[in-house]
Design a protein around this motif. Structure first.
Motif: not given
Ligand SMILES: Cc1cc2nc3c(=O)[nH]c(=O)nc-3n(C[C@H](O)[C@H](O)[C@H](O)COP(=O)(O)O)c2cc1C
Length: 312
Positions: A44-46, A95-97, A137-142, A145-147, A170-172, A191-195, A208-210, A272-274
């Motif tokens: 929903t963050s868009s 829920t987040s943020a 639980v989300e670490g800062s290497e993810g 958006f980060k703490n 776990a995420a990050g 685990v939660q995977m984003g990148t 291009n982003w990929k 580009p978030f990554a």
């Molecule tokens: C491209 C991208 C967009 C993201 N957008 C959001 C977001 O809109 N809301 C959110 O809670 N987390 C967002 N995140 C954080 C992810 O939910 C997740 O916790 C994080 O990617 C985990 O780390 P990883 O990238 O090492 O897998 C985003 C991450 C990426 C890579």
């Protein structure tokens, strides 16, 4: 294979959650993840709630497996999304943020499973007090958006796991079976995977982003906006480096032309978030292949450790 509280609560076979990501976490990707036995998530963050509603409807045609929705509280102005989520058969919500007290009670009253995303011990304890079923639980290497007060997953995860009784995702930094096994050793049950999910065949953004994620070394990201909210981890592009040490500007201003970044592949049109795990991603792959391999390799790592270090 993975009988634990996360698979039981989420109703999935494999405790992998595809991260909520603006514009990216939509039905093509989420359905592929759910159909592979893991948990697909719609974002929903868009802030595009009409499009989000449509994506949730589309999921019904693309999968009969469980899927979830993330409510990014600081970006969702219209509370009616909660009723929509409840009314459309979604059983799992993260829920987040924002304050975990905002929606948890309403979602729990509707018998949904609620996990809250936390970047610190203090936020974790507050979410447990709010009555959530579990934590992400989300670490800062993810990525994303980060703490601004960054703590790595290796430190934050066992700390929170030692202080709460609810199940943890776990995420990050999670990208394969070995890191998944590490998460289980550190006290998580999923685990939660984003990148990793950004760089998949089903991820709906421009190639291009990929490819930039595939090309990035482990040092190829930068954490911006430590001085302003939200802090955000992005690929270390030329544009990103102009913000790295500049405390007079908010890096989010660079996202004005984000659609050219997401869908036209113009990496100078935004940030580009990554995550740092980009340095361990060497190919764009189909979701089912990624999830299947993670699950098998995770169990192999655990079995190998048990063989090599049998209890005395
Ligand atoms: C491209 C991208 C967009 C993201 N957008 C959001 C977001 O809109 N809301 C959110 O809670 N987390 C967002 N995140 C954080 C992810 O939910 C997740 O916790 C994080 O990617 C985990 O780390 P990883 O990238 O090492 O897998 C985003 C991450 C990426 C890579």
């Amino acid at each position: 294979m993975f009988a634990n509280r996360v698979t039981a609560l989420l109703g999935v076979e494999i405790p992998i959650v595809q991260a909520p990501m603006g514009y990216i976490a939509r039905s093509p990707l989420a359905a592929a993840v759910s159909n592979a036995g893991a948990m697909g998530i719609i974002e929903t963050s868009s802030g595009e709630l009409d499009a989000v509603r449509e994506e949730i409807r589309r999921m019904r045609n693309l999968t009969d497996r469980p899927f979830g929705v993330n409510i990014a509280q600081n970006l969702v102005r219209d509370d009616s999304i909660v009723d929509f989520v409840v009314g459309n058969g979604v059983r799992f919500v993260t829920t987040s943020a924002g304050d975990p007290n905002r929606f948890t009670a309403r979602l729990k009253d509707a018998d949904l499973t609620v996990f809250h995303v936390v970047p610190s011990l203090r936020a974790a304890l507050k979410a447990v007090d709010a009555g959530v079923d579990g934590l992400v639980v989300e670490g800062s290497e993810g990525g994303g958006f980060k703490n601004p007060k960054d703590v790595s997953t290796m430190v934050l995860l066992p700390l929170v796991a030692s202080r709460v009784d609810v199940p943890i995702i776990a995420a990050g930094g999670f990208v394969d079976g070995r890191t998944m096994a590490a998460a289980l050793a550190l006290g998580a049950e999923g685990v939660q995977m984003g990148t990793r999910m950004v760089a998949t065949a089903e991820s709906p953004i421009h190639d291009n982003w990929k490819q930039a994620i595939v090309a990035a070394p482990e040092t190829g990201t930068v954490l911006l906006n430590r001085h302003a909210a939200p802090a955000v981890r992005v690929l270390r592009t030329e544009l990103a480096e102009t913000y790295e040490f500049d405390t007079t500007r908010n890096a989010m201003e660079a996202m004005a032309r984000h659609r050219d970044l997401y869908f036209a592949g113009d990496l100078t049109a935004g940030l580009p978030f990554a995550g740092q795990v980009s340095g361990r991603i060497d190919a764009i792959r189909p979701v089912a292949e990624v999830i299947d391999e993670c699950a098998r390799d995770c169990l192999d790592v655990i079995a190998d450790l048990a063989r090599r270090y049998p209890p005395a």
